[in-house]
Scaffold this active site. Sequence first.
Site, PDB file in Angstrom:
ATOM      1  CD  GLU A   1      -0.046  -7.783   3.871  1.00  0.00           C
ATOM      2  OE1 GLU A   1       0.705  -8.055   4.860  1.00  0.00           O
ATOM      3  OE2 GLU A   1      -0.406  -6.867   3.207  1.00  0.00           O
TER       4      GLU A   1
ATOM      5  CG  ASP B   1       1.567  -1.075  -1.470  1.00  0.00           C
ATOM      6  OD1 ASP B   1       0.471  -1.627  -2.057  1.00  0.00           O
ATOM      7  OD2 ASP B   1       1.369  -0.586  -0.419  1.00  0.00           O
TER       8      ASP B   1
HETATM    9  C1  9YW Z   1      -0.422  -0.385   2.736  1.00  0.00           C
HETATM   10  C2  9YW Z   1      -4.986  -3.912   2.221  1.00  0.00           C
HETATM   11  C3  9YW Z   1      -3.738  -3.391   1.219  1.00  0.00           C
HETATM   12  C4  9YW Z   1      -4.045  -3.806   0.024  1.00  0.00           C
HETATM   13  C5  9YW Z   1      -2.824  -3.626  -0.909  1.00  0.00           C
HETATM   14  C6  9YW Z   1      -1.470  -3.890  -0.369  1.00  0.00           C
HETATM   15  C7  9YW Z   1      -1.576  -3.191   0.985  1.00  0.00           C
HETATM   16  C8  9YW Z   1      -1.573  -1.115   2.112  1.00  0.00           C
HETATM   17  O1  9YW Z   1      -2.553  -3.540   1.808  1.00  0.00           O
HETATM   18  O2  9YW Z   1      -1.402  -1.837   0.870  1.00  0.00           O
HETATM   19  O3  9YW Z   1      -0.404   0.448   3.381  1.00  0.00           O
HETATM   20  O4  9YW Z   1       0.827  -0.816   1.931  1.00  0.00           O
HETATM   21  O5  9YW Z   1      -0.424  -3.630  -1.074  1.00  0.00           O
HETATM   22  O6  9YW Z   1      -2.940  -4.192  -2.054  1.00  0.00           O
HETATM   23  O7  9YW Z   1      -5.167  -3.337  -0.732  1.00  0.00           O
HETATM   24  O8  9YW Z   1      -4.867  -5.366   2.149  1.00  0.00           O
END
Ligand code: 9YW
Length: 423
Positions: A396, A167
């Site tokens: 995480e 992100d």
């Molecule tokens: C968010 C779920 C997700 C991952 C992404 C991570 C985060 C979601 O969480 O994104 O709202 O920021 O960056 O890679 O798929 O674990």
Amino acid sequence: MSTIDPSKIFDHAVEVLKENDQGGYTVPTKGLYPFQWNWDSCFTAIGQSHYDEERAWTEIETLFAHQWPDGMVPHIVFHVYSDGYFPGPDVWGTNRPVATSGITQPAVAGFAVKRLYERAADRGMAARRAKALLPKIEAWHRWFYANRDPKGEGLVAILHPWEAGRDNSIDWDEAFERVPTEGIMPFTRRDLQHADPAHRPTKEQYERYLWLVQHFRSLGWDNAKLHDASPFQIVDPGFNAILIRSSADLADLADTLGEAEIAVANRERVSAGLAALESLWSVRHGQYLCRDRTTGKLVESASIGGILPVFAQIPDDRAREIARTIERQAAAAKFIVPSHDPADLRFESKRYWRGPVWLVINYMIVDGLQARGETAIAERITRSSLDLITQSGFAEYYDPMTGEPCGGRRFTWTAAMVLEFLR
Ligand code: 9YW
């Protein structure tokens, strides 16, 4: 002091996976992420295959049951309403029968399905279920090149940082300056109720994330229009490497299952992709870099995105150089592999994708390094990953300098990767 007894790690990981299992899909973690995420699910299925093969296939099938008619597989499927996450279904407004987001995520499915197929004890079930998934994954791969590589360069662009799954990577900082924040709806972030703000993206980044979502929504989520209309178009080597690896794996599987056309189409994408990837190599950094498609320039940012290509069949000398780069980073960090080069002044050890260690990334890097015979560094990454678990539990992500757990806890994909590392 260790928080988890090393001999209990396997059982503990299975417990985390089962706790987040909603029946046909698994949430990344309760509270923070209450829906199904695309690449999380594919890694989750690999973890589930260690104790319930049937359930593992279902995880990926559920994801593909929500594929769009044009072939895209969305990054979130909002199966059951929850107001615990922003932006929820009402913000995306994609008008799907079951609400989904309108962007995609790294194409891990081809790789995951091959892995499930190879290790299946129930060969008949595996052949049947893999065969049914093949054309769906092929449609997704076709969608990528048709919509995200309109000039046929061999590499696809992401149009939103969330698509890369990293992100707030430093890779996007410069290009993100071009994304405005004017005219966005008022919003309340939900992530800050579950995680430390110092470990998360900033307010300004969230405003830009939202601007892009609103912009794409105003274009009716028409994928034929989004690429050219996006002020953010990044060719990320990691994202492309995952797609290339999945294309190679899908081609192998298609050959095995007698689907020659799918095999040929995917092999063509692999050779074009690998050739084009070479234009992203940086001698100075000893790794690949992103290209900003809007300006045509390489992005001077040594992130994990440029190390991940070792997961694809890059040339041997590149793989060797990447192994050396990781060794260099290991001298600066207690735990590897940091999501950004610690030598970079912009590195932040606790802030999400700007430095912390993520086990799914380690897993893909280890897989690639092992395939190249770089076993010493691969083993070092595996050990580091398991040390993080015994020290800090199934977080995480982790601070590479201290091993401190960050973000959400009892995290599904972390647990899934542990089952693989223990193999
Ligand atoms: C968010 C779920 C997700 C991952 C992404 C991570 C985060 C979601 O969480 O994104 O709202 O920021 O960056 O890679 O798929 O674990």
